[in-house]
Design an enzyme around this catalytic site. Structure first.
Site, PDB file in Angstrom:
ATOM      1  N   LYS A 154       7.718 -20.232  13.352  1.00 45.69           N
ATOM      2  CA  LYS A 154       8.945 -20.219  13.923  1.00 45.69           C
ATOM      3  C   LYS A 154       9.087 -18.709  14.172  1.00 45.69           C
ATOM      4  O   LYS A 154       9.683 -18.229  15.239  1.00 45.69           O
ATOM      5  CB  LYS A 154      10.188 -21.011  13.498  1.00 45.69           C
ATOM      6  CG  LYS A 154      10.028 -22.608  13.787  1.00 45.69           C
ATOM      7  CD  LYS A 154      10.738 -23.322  12.842  1.00 45.69           C
ATOM      8  CE  LYS A 154      10.552 -24.752  13.044  1.00 45.69           C
ATOM      9  NZ  LYS A 154      11.514 -25.747  12.248  1.00 45.69           N
ATOM     10  N   GLN A 158      15.665 -25.199   7.149  1.00 44.93           N
ATOM     11  CA  GLN A 158      14.355 -25.821   7.450  1.00 44.93           C
ATOM     12  C   GLN A 158      14.635 -27.227   6.389  1.00 44.93           C
ATOM     13  O   GLN A 158      14.724 -27.080   5.322  1.00 44.93           O
ATOM     14  CB  GLN A 158      13.061 -25.102   6.758  1.00 44.93           C
ATOM     15  CG  GLN A 158      11.790 -25.722   6.764  1.00 44.93           C
ATOM     16  CD  GLN A 158      11.408 -26.023   8.262  1.00 44.93           C
ATOM     17  OE1 GLN A 158      11.643 -25.115   9.440  1.00 44.93           O
ATOM     18  NE2 GLN A 158      11.059 -27.063   8.552  1.00 44.93           N
ATOM     19  N   ASP A 169      19.459 -26.190  16.083  1.00 48.17           N
ATOM     20  CA  ASP A 169      18.702 -27.402  15.789  1.00 48.17           C
ATOM     21  C   ASP A 169      19.426 -28.571  16.214  1.00 48.17           C
ATOM     22  O   ASP A 169      18.501 -29.622  16.266  1.00 48.17           O
ATOM     23  CB  ASP A 169      18.449 -27.481  14.231  1.00 48.17           C
ATOM     24  CG  ASP A 169      16.989 -27.225  13.905  1.00 48.17           C
ATOM     25  OD1 ASP A 169      16.203 -27.027  14.819  1.00 48.17           O
ATOM     26  OD2 ASP A 169      16.858 -26.703  12.573  1.00 48.17           O
TER      27      ASP A 169
END
Ligand code: NAP
Length: 290
Positions: free
Chosen positions: A52, A96, A119
């Site tokens: 990412k 994460q 997200d």
């Protein structure tokens, strides 16, 4: 049939994102910024975060990595999130997952400011996704990527029969909600569903996200269906350099002749990262428009 090439579609989108990032910087002086929070040393999570970050750099998004020891306490992690919430150079916060078991993952995700929830996991964003007439600020990257792939395939959503295999908060459930928003008739298949094959066989659109290698066989799939394979499963392969290879939830070789299907790897994976980049750009654009 041709395959649905997620890598190529993602590459095209990333070029546009890079151009839009530069346009934003030129116009406002604001460069989109993404903070990644990585707790512990899970190798898969480390790999995902690194990918990412590299993707951010390639499109001109400023990225900052916070590597936190696995034994961090809840209060320390919460204060980091609060700090990032207040940081004007950071437009998106990525925690994460999974977090170590002793941490309250839900509390951490709920703490991320909704304007920085790139997200799309905040309950308000998920709630707006579920409600008629409401639009979330951000949609979870993986199912949003699936929807772009379906659009690129020329799928007509309205009235189509769609089946989603899996109901997780990050893939299956939001994928089903997105299909519903586009007026598809949606069925969710999960681990307690008897005879999933008879349900999947009716589908014009299949999104497979169960995490079960090659579970979906060719005789589950209707001729001419469009199949998005989210599954990413390691299977032993002594001929491969790493001793394993990645396969999807769908028996790709058997299905590719009767349906338009995404490969694994090279399908949904590159799209997921692309949608995260797109959400981060959007967050920065919102921040200057406010
Ligand atoms: P997850 O949280 O483990 O959820 C799996 C879902 O599949 C659950 O809802 C489960 O049902 C259902 N399921 C499991 N076995 C099943 C079966 N035999 N028949 C029908 N349904 C079944 O997994 P996830 O996080 O959603 O991820 C799913 C897959 O996508 C994994 O392979 C993951 O690696 C991959 N993935 C890929 C990307 C990408 O960017 N390419 C991103 C995210 C995930 P229950 O709810 O009843 O337990």
């Amino acid at each position: 049939m041709p395959i649905l090439d997620g890598k190529a579609i993602a590459e095209q989108m990333r070029q546009q994102i890079a151009a839009d990032v530069e346009a934003l910087v030129q116009k406002t002086g604001v460069r989109p910024g993404l903070a990644a929070v990585l707790v512990g040393d899970n190798p898969a999570s480390q790999t995902y975060v690194r990918m990412k970050q590299r993707a951010c750099e390639a499109v001109g998004i400023h990225s900052v990595l916070h590597e936190i020891p696995a034994d961090v306490d809840q209060a320390t992690l919460e204060s980091l999130i609060q700090k990032l919430n207040a940081d004007q150079t950071i437009h998106g916060i990525l925690v994460q997952l999974p977090l170590p078991k002793h941490l309250d993952e839900q509390r951490i995700l709920d703490l991320v400011r909704i304007e920085k929830d790139v997200d799309g996991f905040h309950p308000l964003n998920m709630g707006h996704l579920a409600m008629k007439g409401r639009e979330p600020l951000f949609m979870p990257a993986t199912p949003a990527g699936c929807m772009v792939l379906l659009e690129k395939a020329g799928v007509k959503f309205s009235g189509a029969n769609a089946v989603v295999i899996g109901r997780s908060n990050i893939v299956g459930l939001p994928a089903a909600l997105m299909l519903l928003k586009r007026d598809a008739t949606v069925t969710i298949v999960h681990s307690r569903t008897p005879e999933p094959s008879s349900i999947v066989r009716q589908a014009d659109i299949v999104i497979a996200a169960a995490g079960r290698a090659a579970m979906v066989k060719a005789d589950w799939i209707k001729h001419g269906a469009v199949v998005i394979d989210v599954g990413t499963n390691r299977v032993d392969d002594p001929t491969a350099k790493r001793g394993y290879r990645l396969v999807g939830d769908v028996d790709f070789e058997a299905v590719k002749d009767k349906a338009l299907i995404t490969p694994v790897p090279g399908g949904v994976g590159p799209m997921t990262i692309t949608m995260l980049l797109s959400n981060t750009l959007k967050a920065a654009q919102y921040s200057v428009a406010r």
